[in-house]
Write an enzyme that holds these catalytic residues in place. Sequence first.
Site, PDB file in Angstrom:
ATOM      1  N   ASP A  12       0.830  -1.212   0.000  1.00  0.00           N
ATOM      2  CA  ASP A  12       0.000   0.000   0.000  1.00  0.00           C
ATOM      3  C   ASP A  12       0.868   1.268   0.000  1.00  0.00           C
ATOM      4  OD1 ASP A  12      -2.314   1.479   0.041  1.00  0.00           O
ATOM      5  OD2 ASP A  12      -2.638   1.300   2.194  1.00  0.00           O
ATOM      6  N   HIS A  29       2.326   3.179  -9.096  1.00  0.00           N
ATOM      7  CA  HIS A  29       2.204   1.728  -9.294  1.00  0.00           C
ATOM      8  C   HIS A  29       3.429   1.194 -10.030  1.00  0.00           C
ATOM      9  CE1 HIS A  29      -1.700   1.943  -7.586  1.00  0.00           C
ATOM     10  NE2 HIS A  29      -2.277   2.532  -8.613  1.00  0.00           N
ATOM     11  N   LEU A 123      11.043 -20.802  -4.664  1.00  0.00           N
ATOM     12  CA  LEU A 123      10.013 -19.993  -3.985  1.00  0.00           C
ATOM     13  C   LEU A 123       8.633 -20.190  -4.615  1.00  0.00           C
ATOM     14  CD1 LEU A 123       9.376 -17.576  -2.009  1.00  0.00           C
ATOM     15  CD2 LEU A 123       9.792 -16.071  -3.974  1.00  0.00           C
TER      16      LEU A 123
END
Length: 240
Positions: A12, A29, A123
């Site tokens: 955020d 963004h 991962l």
Amino acid sequence: MTQPRHVAIVMDGNGRWARQRLLPRAAGHKAGIGPVRLCIEQCAQRGIEALTLFAFSSENWARPDEEVSSLMGLFLSALEREVAELHSNQVRLRFIGDVSTLSAPLQASMAGSQSLTAANTGLHLQIAISYGGRWDIVSAARQLAARCAAGQLQPQDIDEQMLSAGLQLAGLPDPDLFIRTGGEQRISNFLLWNLAYSELYFTDQLWPDFDVAGFEAALAYFASRSRRFGRTGEQLARSS
Ligand code: FPP
């Protein structure tokens, strides 16, 4: 130092980061891609098994059309650009959320990158797009209801494991550590079921500014916590 097996992050603060620089929100963004890479690298280097990132919530569809389309364009271009490197680093990529709401090119690119990386053993990276924690639980409940209606399952036999098995993160350990940047202290309909016992870490750093020191501070916080899972400290001391 005890480290988490699974880290979940609400990224955020992109909009505020852009506003501070008098830039459009889309620039915030775009600047958020750097910390995404950084967290993937950090988790892979440290042997953290899973990382789940909240990229776009079910509620984010209500943002202005221009912002939604720039975010969707960013997801598609980042995916096309990064997937080969993720694959060569043994990352297994999966998307969680209601993919049916996304554009056909994005769905195709997501499906292609998931199948390319499906057998990778490094991962486990989950990216939540058009995801909501309530939607996830409702979808799992619907699957169980359908099995009951078909006579394959009795309602009284439903347990937590069965419901978990129908969730988007089925098969992964629950996140041990939840990180939210940007100063708000909320879960915002992220992994409502899976975060039941997660340690919650909040930082004022805006997502585009999140760096190695920020990630290490979250890990240090995690290592300092005593996780009791509903038991007393004395019980845990006896069992260790
Ligand atoms: C929240 O900040 C952030 C988002 C809704 C988008 C997150 C997307 C990225 C970090 C881009 C890269 C992601 C991937 C997976 C390629 P906000 O817009 O709510 O910020 P604000 O609270 O300051 O307005």
